[in-house]
Design a protein around this motif. Sequence first.
Motif, short mmCIF file in Angstrom:
data_model
loop_
_atom_site.label_atom_id
_atom_site.label_comp_id
_atom_site.label_asym_id
_atom_site.label_seq_id
_atom_site.Cartn_x
_atom_site.Cartn_y
_atom_site.Cartn_z
N SER A 76 4.26 0.96 -14.23
CA SER A 76 3.77 1.46 -12.93
C SER A 76 3.50 2.97 -13.01
O SER A 76 2.55 3.47 -12.39
N ILE A 77 4.33 3.68 -13.77
CA ILE A 77 4.14 5.13 -13.92
C ILE A 77 2.93 5.42 -14.81
O ILE A 77 2.12 6.31 -14.51
N PHE A 109 7.18 -4.99 -5.85
CA PHE A 109 6.91 -3.98 -6.88
C PHE A 109 5.93 -4.53 -7.92
O PHE A 109 4.98 -3.86 -8.31
N ILE A 110 6.16 -5.77 -8.34
CA ILE A 110 5.27 -6.41 -9.32
C ILE A 110 3.88 -6.60 -8.73
O ILE A 110 2.86 -6.37 -9.40
N LYS A 152 0.83 -1.20 0.00
CA LYS A 152 0.00 0.00 0.00
C LYS A 152 0.87 1.25 0.00
O LYS A 152 0.62 2.20 -0.76
N ARG A 153 1.90 1.26 0.85
CA ARG A 153 2.79 2.42 0.92
C ARG A 153 3.46 2.68 -0.41
O ARG A 153 3.58 3.83 -0.86
N LEU A 154 3.93 1.60 -1.05
CA LEU A 154 4.64 1.76 -2.32
C LEU A 154 3.71 2.32 -3.38
O LEU A 154 4.07 3.25 -4.12
N GLY A 155 2.52 1.77 -3.47
CA GLY A 155 1.56 2.28 -4.46
C GLY A 155 1.23 3.74 -4.24
O GLY A 155 1.15 4.52 -5.20
N GLU A 156 1.06 4.12 -2.97
CA GLU A 156 0.74 5.52 -2.66
C GLU A 156 1.92 6.43 -2.97
O GLU A 156 1.73 7.55 -3.46
N ALA A 157 3.15 5.98 -2.68
CA ALA A 157 4.33 6.80 -2.94
C ALA A 157 4.49 7.08 -4.43
O ALA A 157 4.81 8.21 -4.85
#
Length: 592
Positions: free
Chosen positions: A249-250, A461-462, A216-221
């Motif tokens: 992802s971008i 990440f994936i 969740k943190r990674l997606g939000e960042a």
Amino acid sequence: MPGILGLLTSLNDTHRDKLILGGFEDKDLLIYQDRWISLGAKERENGPSALSIFQGHDNVCVLYGHCLDPKAGIRIGAEYFLNQWASERKQLLDRLEGAFHFSIWDKRAKKLTIGNDRIGILPLYWHSDRDLFSFAPRMMLLARKNQSWNPAPGAVINFLSVGHYLGPSTQTKQARLLTPATILSIEFERFEVEETRYWNLVYSAEEDTPKNEHRKRLGEAILETVDLMTKPEEGDSGIFLSGGWDSRSILGAAIKLDRIPKRVISNGISDQIPYSDTWMSKKIAHDCNIPYWFCQRTPDVDSRLWLDGVRVGEITTANNPESFGQHLISPECFSDLAYVLKGDVTWGSGDRARSRVMSIGKIIPYPLMDKVKRVLHPDLTAEADELYESEIDGVMKYCENTDWTDRRDYLWQMGGINRYILGLGISDEEHTQVRRPLLSGKVFNVYTRVPQRLRVLKNLFIETIKYNHPHLFKYGRNHASNIANYYYYMAPFVRERTLQHLEAGHNLGGLLDIGECKKVITNFNPLKEILQSPKIRNRIYYKFHDRYSYLWHRSKYFKEKNSKVFKTSDTMLAFHIYLLIEWFHGNAIYVE
């Protein structure tokens, strides 16, 4: 390469007239000048300006690039930067996002300060002498006393082995690269360079934090960084899409924010081969209803482009587009875009490292191979291992972690990303402003807290892409890179050209063994590789593998079947010899 340049010197007019002025030979680049200092900037020919200048009563500030303040939620200019710098200093730089470098001249104190972003995305080289200090975005733009460049033995060895440089090293003794998150201060009275790092990449894994929270943190960042970097008022964006996870992802974040890029850009020799990177980029663009632009990279270009590429690319990496004569891109590709988004390979490489050899060998060839030592002059061979270790330590000495996996990932982030990946993209900044959301401080702050098992082979990440952008996850990986086999097309020219140099005695000032180099160059005969679409059986396997393998990679039972480490191939070594000799001695042989 665009960016800022400057010259600080206490030389009198007589001696100043004898200087090699570098970029200041072009008077149009000059921004500010007084008795002691000259400040200037070189801008790209096309696209919106990336330069900001503020001349106050006591200070002159020159800021280049895109400098974003998350606190204010805006892109800032030189005046804002200088005002915040007065009270915050390093805390300001630690907060800012983007790709930028800056210079501040304090008129009263006669003190020059230069610095860059946390990863050093925009290159800034510097040269220091006892009564002279200069900086520029390219080595050839540096002001200096002597015309000639002297090869740096350690950096030459590193380039022969790796194909790029590490830490502050360049191929010359005269030029240094400003390392990531670095501030240099030079006082006019002493001309001593004071170096400070304001940020470092430190891994501090939160093992007790649930995996879903990390995801969740990674997606939000990523989402928040793309939000900061794609404000509608700044104009239309494009995106470099390789078909890989990083750029996807971008793209997914941009779509979620309803800031869809105006154009998807991909490059290679063809986009017609199914399941290749360029084919997948075209398919994703089509399915997302985004206009697609293919920059075809034709390998059999005129040899004059190869030679020009060595000159203008300054061999930042062996594989940058300039080395293959691929640096002339149609301006139409970027003409109506304010900037282009780009993904970068930022996560761990392979299984956990158990030793120093595996930690380094996953990123660069290690230890130094005998084939590299053989092409060195015997006097240099004796100290080659020590010099190679010193180049590696130019990065690793800053690593605060002791675990070998953390140290491996540090070498990749602060050595591989900073010198190799960014070196590959040097041509892009010539044509357009490039924004890299995955290199933001916000993303790094999440990444460094992720446990090692979730960093292996990008598995968290994936999974983040799978949960946040399932419409992009469904394509799986690209399984063929559509990059032209440049070595095959260049081989006859490289052999002829380099053997001419060697026959003329050009050996980097005695660093190379001419006889051994001739053997390597004579045998430079790479095969022509034909890119093919994966067979049906492989496609079935990939479909399953791409969707579920990330779960296996985080398991405590996962172990790589073959512990792959980097090696210096015969092809690489020959090409690296050619590039180094051509860069240092290229003007000595006439080419029609």
